[in-house]
Motif scaffolding. Sequence first.
Motif, PDB file in Angstrom:
ATOM      1  N   GLY A   1      -9.147  11.238   7.264  1.00 10.03           N
ATOM      2  CA  GLY A   1      -9.138  10.625   8.168  1.00 10.03           C
ATOM      3  C   GLY A   1     -10.606  10.301   9.617  1.00 10.03           C
ATOM      4  N   ASN A   2      -9.829  11.788  10.321  1.00 13.63           N
ATOM      5  CA  ASN A   2     -10.775  12.872  11.822  1.00 13.63           C
ATOM      6  C   ASN A   2     -11.952  12.381  11.370  1.00 13.63           C
ATOM      7  OD1 ASN A   2      -8.935  12.910  13.639  1.00 13.63           O
ATOM      8  ND2 ASN A   2      -9.803  14.639  13.827  1.00 13.63           N
ATOM      9  N   ALA A   3     -12.914  13.138   9.810  1.00  7.11           N
ATOM     10  CA  ALA A   3     -13.804  13.296   9.974  1.00  7.11           C
ATOM     11  C   ALA A   3     -14.577  11.136   9.762  1.00  7.11           C
ATOM     12  CB  ALA A   3     -14.198  13.679   8.449  1.00  7.11           C
ATOM     13  N   LEU A   4     -13.652  10.452   9.123  1.00  2.46           N
ATOM     14  CA  LEU A   4     -14.410   9.255   8.460  1.00  2.46           C
ATOM     15  C   LEU A   4     -14.198   8.281  10.115  1.00  2.46           C
ATOM     16  CD1 LEU A   4     -14.271   6.435   6.874  1.00  2.46           C
ATOM     17  CD2 LEU A   4     -12.625   5.962   6.904  1.00  2.46           C
ATOM     18  N   LYS A   5     -12.960   8.478  11.188  1.00  2.00           N
ATOM     19  CA  LYS A   5     -13.189   8.162  12.195  1.00  2.00           C
ATOM     20  C   LYS A   5     -14.007   8.445  13.131  1.00  2.00           C
ATOM     21  CE  LYS A   5      -9.721  10.247  15.137  1.00  2.00           C
ATOM     22  NZ  LYS A   5      -7.768  10.277  14.904  1.00  2.00           N
TER      23      LYS A   5
ATOM     24  N   THR B   1      -6.041   3.867  10.943  1.00  4.97           N
ATOM     25  CA  THR B   1      -4.952   3.133  10.513  1.00  4.97           C
ATOM     26  C   THR B   1      -4.478   3.772   9.122  1.00  4.97           C
ATOM     27  OG1 THR B   1      -5.123   1.220  11.657  1.00  4.97           O
ATOM     28  CG2 THR B   1      -3.381   1.225  10.208  1.00  4.97           C
ATOM     29  N   PRO B   2      -5.306   3.723   8.209  1.00  4.69           N
ATOM     30  CA  PRO B   2      -4.485   3.981   7.036  1.00  4.69           C
ATOM     31  C   PRO B   2      -4.149   5.786   6.956  1.00  4.69           C
ATOM     32  CG  PRO B   2      -6.575   2.633   6.513  1.00  4.69           C
ATOM     33  CD  PRO B   2      -6.391   3.019   7.902  1.00  4.69           C
ATOM     34  N   SER B   3      -5.014   6.393   7.479  1.00  9.38           N
ATOM     35  CA  SER B   3      -4.984   7.857   7.540  1.00  9.38           C
ATOM     36  C   SER B   3      -3.755   8.443   8.611  1.00  9.38           C
ATOM     37  CB  SER B   3      -6.184   8.475   8.453  1.00  9.38           C
ATOM     38  OG  SER B   3      -6.609   8.338   9.680  1.00  9.38           O
ATOM     39  N   GLU B   4      -3.693   7.177   9.515  1.00  5.17           N
ATOM     40  CA  GLU B   4      -2.447   8.109  10.318  1.00  5.17           C
ATOM     41  C   GLU B   4      -1.644   7.673   9.807  1.00  5.17           C
ATOM     42  OE1 GLU B   4      -2.905   7.943  14.518  1.00  5.17           O
ATOM     43  OE2 GLU B   4      -4.642   9.461  14.652  1.00  5.17           O
ATOM     44  N   THR B   5      -1.301   6.475   9.636  1.00  2.00           N
ATOM     45  CA  THR B   5       0.065   5.655   8.351  1.00  2.00           C
ATOM     46  C   THR B   5       0.409   6.941   6.831  1.00  2.00           C
ATOM     47  OG1 THR B   5      -0.398   3.498   9.128  1.00  2.00           O
ATOM     48  CG2 THR B   5       1.087   3.656   7.180  1.00  2.00           C
ATOM     49  N   ILE B   6      -0.490   7.036   6.376  1.00  2.00           N
ATOM     50  CA  ILE B   6       0.515   8.762   5.956  1.00  2.00           C
ATOM     51  C   ILE B   6       0.812   9.245   5.873  1.00  2.00           C
ATOM     52  CG2 ILE B   6      -1.159  10.071   3.666  1.00  2.00           C
ATOM     53  CD1 ILE B   6      -3.296   7.114   3.143  1.00  2.00           C
TER      54      ILE B   6
ATOM     55  N   ALA C   1      -0.707  -2.951   1.723  1.00  2.00           N
ATOM     56  CA  ALA C   1      -0.250  -2.961   3.144  1.00  2.00           C
ATOM     57  C   ALA C   1       0.375  -1.963   3.799  1.00  2.00           C
ATOM     58  CB  ALA C   1       0.849  -4.153   3.133  1.00  2.00           C
ATOM     59  N   GLY C   2       1.293  -1.501   2.822  1.00  2.00           N
ATOM     60  CA  GLY C   2       1.835  -0.602   3.837  1.00  2.00           C
ATOM     61  C   GLY C   2       1.137   0.621   4.454  1.00  2.00           C
ATOM     62  N   ILE C   3      -0.006   0.720   4.040  1.00  2.00           N
ATOM     63  CA  ILE C   3      -0.697   1.323   5.016  1.00  2.00           C
ATOM     64  C   ILE C   3      -1.685   1.314   5.702  1.00  2.00           C
ATOM     65  CG2 ILE C   3      -1.396   3.930   2.744  1.00  2.00           C
ATOM     66  CD1 ILE C   3      -4.287   2.497   2.275  1.00  2.00           C
ATOM     67  N   TYR C   4      -1.160   0.689   6.306  1.00  2.00           N
ATOM     68  CA  TYR C   4      -2.037  -0.332   7.333  1.00  2.00           C
ATOM     69  C   TYR C   4      -0.342  -0.870   8.077  1.00  2.00           C
ATOM     70  CZ  TYR C   4      -6.936  -0.547   6.521  1.00  2.00           C
ATOM     71  OH  TYR C   4      -7.769  -0.358   6.490  1.00  2.00           O
ATOM     72  N   ARG C   5       0.372  -0.263   8.017  1.00  2.00           N
ATOM     73  CA  ARG C   5       1.817  -0.480   9.183  1.00  2.00           C
ATOM     74  C   ARG C   5       1.212  -0.002  10.691  1.00  2.00           C
ATOM     75  NH1 ARG C   5       5.062  -3.786   7.354  1.00  2.00           N
ATOM     76  NH2 ARG C   5       5.024  -2.871   5.720  1.00  2.00           N
ATOM     77  N   GLY C   6       1.338  -0.888  11.429  1.00  2.00           N
ATOM     78  CA  GLY C   6       1.032  -1.185  13.065  1.00  2.00           C
ATOM     79  C   GLY C   6       0.285  -0.939  13.216  1.00  2.00           C
TER      80      GLY C   6
ATOM     81  N   GLN D   1       5.078   3.621  12.084  1.00  2.00           N
ATOM     82  CA  GLN D   1       4.701   3.718  11.056  1.00  2.00           C
ATOM     83  C   GLN D   1       5.687   5.064  10.357  1.00  2.00           C
ATOM     84  OE1 GLN D   1       0.632   6.020  12.172  1.00  2.00           O
ATOM     85  NE2 GLN D   1      -0.457   3.860  11.370  1.00  2.00           N
ATOM     86  N   SER D   2       6.756   5.136  10.794  1.00  2.00           N
ATOM     87  CA  SER D   2       7.463   5.599  10.145  1.00  2.00           C
ATOM     88  C   SER D   2       8.366   4.949   8.788  1.00  2.00           C
ATOM     89  CB  SER D   2       8.647   5.849  11.395  1.00  2.00           C
ATOM     90  OG  SER D   2       9.771   4.580  11.256  1.00  2.00           O
ATOM     91  N   LEU D   3       8.877   5.481   8.253  1.00  2.00           N
ATOM     92  CA  LEU D   3       9.335   5.453   7.128  1.00  2.00           C
ATOM     93  C   LEU D   3      10.952   3.979   6.527  1.00  2.00           C
ATOM     94  CD1 LEU D   3      10.436   8.987   4.783  1.00  2.00           C
ATOM     95  CD2 LEU D   3       8.213   6.930   4.535  1.00  2.00           C
ATOM     96  N   ASN D   4      10.978   4.584   8.210  1.00  2.00           N
ATOM     97  CA  ASN D   4      12.693   3.247   8.759  1.00  2.00           C
ATOM     98  C   ASN D   4      11.652   2.124   9.394  1.00  2.00           C
ATOM     99  OD1 ASN D   4      13.966   4.526   6.717  1.00  2.00           O
ATOM    100  ND2 ASN D   4      14.638   5.540   8.669  1.00  2.00           N
ATOM    101  N   ALA D   5      10.508   1.807   9.445  1.00  2.00           N
ATOM    102  CA  ALA D   5       9.794   0.712  10.597  1.00  2.00           C
ATOM    103  C   ALA D   5       9.755  -0.525  10.564  1.00  2.00           C
ATOM    104  CB  ALA D   5       8.964   1.047  10.997  1.00  2.00           C
ATOM    105  N   ARG D   6       9.933  -0.838   8.671  1.00  2.00           N
ATOM    106  CA  ARG D   6      10.341  -1.983   8.330  1.00  2.00           C
ATOM    107  C   ARG D   6      12.134  -2.901   8.482  1.00  2.00           C
ATOM    108  NH1 ARG D   6       7.880  -3.271   2.540  1.00  2.00           N
ATOM    109  NH2 ARG D   6       9.224  -1.031   1.705  1.00  2.00           N
ATOM    110  N   ALA D   7      12.492  -2.117   8.432  1.00  2.00           N
ATOM    111  CA  ALA D   7      13.871  -2.368   8.774  1.00  2.00           C
ATOM    112  C   ALA D   7      13.930  -2.348  10.193  1.00  2.00           C
ATOM    113  CB  ALA D   7      15.178  -1.438   7.672  1.00  2.00           C
TER     114      ALA D   7
END
Length: 298
Positions: free
Chosen positions: A77-81, A125-130, A163-168, A235-241
């Motif tokens: 993601g860093n290379a891409l961004k 967003t995708p790379s940092e969420t993952i 949508a999960g990798i676009y969290r945040g 972007q944490s695992l529990n963010a949605r809740a």
Amino acid sequence: MSNQRKNTNPAFSLASGAFAGAVEGFATYPIEYTKTVAQFATRAGDKPPHPISIVRDTVRQHGIGGLYSGCGALVTGNALKAGVRFLSYDHFKSMLRDENGKLSGPRSLLAGLGAGMTEAVFAVTPSETIKTKLIDDAKREKPRYPPGLVGGSLAIIRDEGIAGIYRGLVPVMLRQGANSAVRFGTYSTLRNLVVDSSNPTQPLPGSVTFGIGAIAGIVTVYATMPLDVVKTRMQSLNARAEYRNTFDCLGKVVRREGVFALWRGATPRLARLVLSGGIVFTVYEKCMYVLEKTVGSA
């Protein structure tokens, strides 16, 4: 990166930025890992773990490789961004120059803002969420996801969809826009103070470029740290809740942990962005110079 450089080849900007981003991402990843773990210390009143303690505990439990948990996602993601960032920044610069080909400080900030927003959508967003989910998952006794980039990414998408990798996304856009505006604005301003006005395209010595980039990194950290903390929590695992949206997350962090929690993880992020700013601008400048002198003249 001179404000006087005209008609920059977009392919050179993309290639130089991508290479600089990959080098910087790998070199500084253990610091990024430490910062992310520190930001997950969420209980009100608790003192965040010291960076050295995080490193020591991680190495003891998972070995040196533990410090590179989620590394593939960030380096890719860093290379891409970085490629997108420098490509879009040079594009916005060309749009915002005045009739004499110069770029003022405010216009440089605006070009950086546009570059940051662009990279947030297409790369960050995708790379940092993952990356964040893999780091958070790796701390569990029984991790849910495979540790590798491909396996971990596919598992996250399978569980949460695209949508999960676009969290945040919103805090990432805010953070990247602010990051790039402050970083490019500071770098361009400082560079203009030391560049030879009679030959503005002449590359600066690597030590000078590194120093200017490092200073730009320091300014960026303290100006944008709250956005980075909110981004990590979202972007944490529990963010949605846990959080309804970005502003709900911000409010809960401040209410539960105090306003200074918004600068949690600043020390490792400071270390990373000082190195990051120095490395990425130095490598970018050198790559652009080589490409323009070799490929550009072929």
